[in-house]
Design an enzyme around this catalytic site. Structure first.
Site: not given
Ligand code: LLP
Length: 404
Positions: A226, A263, A299, A329, A358
């Site tokens: 997150g 991320r 995104r 399209c 992503y």
């Molecule tokens: N752990 C779990 C259980 C998750 O569901 C996620 C992301 C992460 C870790 C990693 O989260 P991060 O550190 O990347 O924030 N497609 C979206 C983001 C979807 C995130 C889904 N879960 C975007 O492009 O912003």
């Protein structure tokens, strides 16, 4: 690292994903060292960028992996992540995925519902083993991020509430085939405020205290991912303060902190290089049509996400507002709206920033467009780490039954 994007575009064509693997390593080391003084395991969230070479970069740093499908588990293993550092999360695991994950002896399966707990138990029983599990607890904390990537409220499908979690832990403790070793929460993605994470950590740590009191021996405290990154002008959570808040929450508890960043590790180590095809005007509205589209980087279309776009060549002429759009399209096919650009012409190269997370993983073949080539750069050398798809790749699994 100074990457020569123009040379790479010439050599490998566009649209082209380019990853700065040195940057990704630096991010990993920054986060890992913030946890110094505590037992910790960083499990890279493979969904952010699942290219084998990217995962391998983290494997070489000692990283684990957070996976959400058996496919991701297999990728992680193939890329060199140790099985005992792999977590398998997700709200909808199938029986066969559970079975394979157990056979592969990963660290733990992160369970997201009571029914799933019983399913894991049944599969483990069939295999005659004890399944290491964690339970994803939904702490009902508002992470203050985009609603589509917010996951820690009861209105979201993820995890179970605290009372249900307690019941599930007691059930698991009494089961011959379940070993509840971990606890997990993940309240959302692209978080830029520490308070909700700290609050969730305190809530979950209190739950661990009450579980320890009834001899449920939780060993892993998984705080999810997150951590936000800069796309535009975001003010970020300081990683040391983040780690400190978690360490504070579990004070006095003998736990290994697990975190699952995606991320944070990869977003700003990735770029999408795209070429201008045409410019046009509809009335007063200016459009710059490029060869990358929503199928390459979803995104902006899906979340109205902002990605900085830089012109790789200096151009003469007065800047004016334009929409950077792809050939697909759909009116929703854009990479940026109303950004200032000088007059552009066919062949000019644009660099889309912050595309490492992503980006490629959410790419599709919509409009029968092959997915882009991916290049990884490390210590001054750039190599293809996934070649561009061909038309033959796209139709490889199709069968044409011609009717007479
Ligand atoms: N752990 C779990 C259980 C998750 O569901 C996620 C992301 C992460 C870790 C990693 O989260 P991060 O550190 O990347 O924030 N497609 C979206 C983001 C979807 C995130 C889904 N879960 C975007 O492009 O912003």
């Amino acid at each position: 690292m100074g990457i020569d994007f123009k040379r790479l575009a010439k050599e490998f064509g566009t649209p082209l994903y380019v990853y700065d693997l040195d940057y990704m390593k630096k991010q990993y080391r920054e986060l890992k060292s913030a946890f110094e003084g505590a037992k910790s395991l960083v499990c890279y969230a493979v969904k952010a960028n699942s290219n084998l070479s990217v995962i391998n970069t983290f494997a070489n740093e000692g990283s684990g992996a957070d996976c959400v499908s058996i496919g991701e588990v297999k990728r992680a293993l193939l890329a060199g992540i140790k099985p005992y550092k792999i977590i398998f999360s997700g709200v909808g695991k199938s029986d066969s995925e559970i079975k394979e994950a157990l056979e592969l002896k990963i660290l733990m399966i992160n369970v997201e519902s009571e029914e799933e707990l019983k399913r894991v138990e049944a599969v483990a029983k069939e295999l005659g083993i004890e399944a290491r599990i964690s339970i994803r607890v939904n702490p009902n904390v508002d992470p203050k991020t985009h609603p589509y990537i917010s996951t820690g409220l009861h209105e979201n499908k993820f995890g179970v509430d605290i009372n249900m979690a307690k019941r599930m832990y007691i059930y698991a403790k009494n089961s011959q085939n379940l070993d509840p070793v971990g606890i997990h929460f993940h309240i959302g993605s692209q978080l830029t405020q520490l308070e909700p994470i700290a609050e969730a950590a305190e809530i979950i740590a209190d739950l661990v205290r009450s579980l320890h009191a009834i001899n449920v021996d939780i060993k892993f405290f998984d705080v999810g991912g997150g951590l936000g990154v800069v796309y535009d002008d975001e003010v970020l959570i300081n990683t040391q303060e983040y780690a400190n808040a978690i360490k504070r929450a579990i004070k006095g508890l003998d736990l290994t902190i697990v975190c699952e960043p995606g991320r944070f590790l990869v977003a700003n180590g990735g770029y999408l290089v795209t070429k201008v095809l045409y410019e046009k005007r509809n009335g007063n509205k200016r459009f710059t049509i490029v060869d990358a589209a929503m199928n390459d980087l979803l995104r902006p279309s899906l979340y109205k996400a902002y990605h900085k776009i830089e012109l790789l060549d200096k151009k003469e002429g007065e800047e004016s507002k334009t929409d950077i759009v792809g050939p697909i399209c759909e009116s929703g096919d854009f990479l940026a709206k109303d950004i200032n650009m000088p007059p552009l012409s066919s062949g000019d190269l644009l660099l889309v920033h912050s595309a490492g997370a992503y980006g490629f993983t959410m790419a599709s073949n919509y409009n029968t467009r092959p997915r882009a080539c991916e290049v990884g750069c490390e210590e001054g050398e750039c190599r293809v780490i996934r070649k561009r798809e061909s038309f033959e790749d796209l139709i490889a699994n199709e069968r044409l039954y011609l009717k007479a």
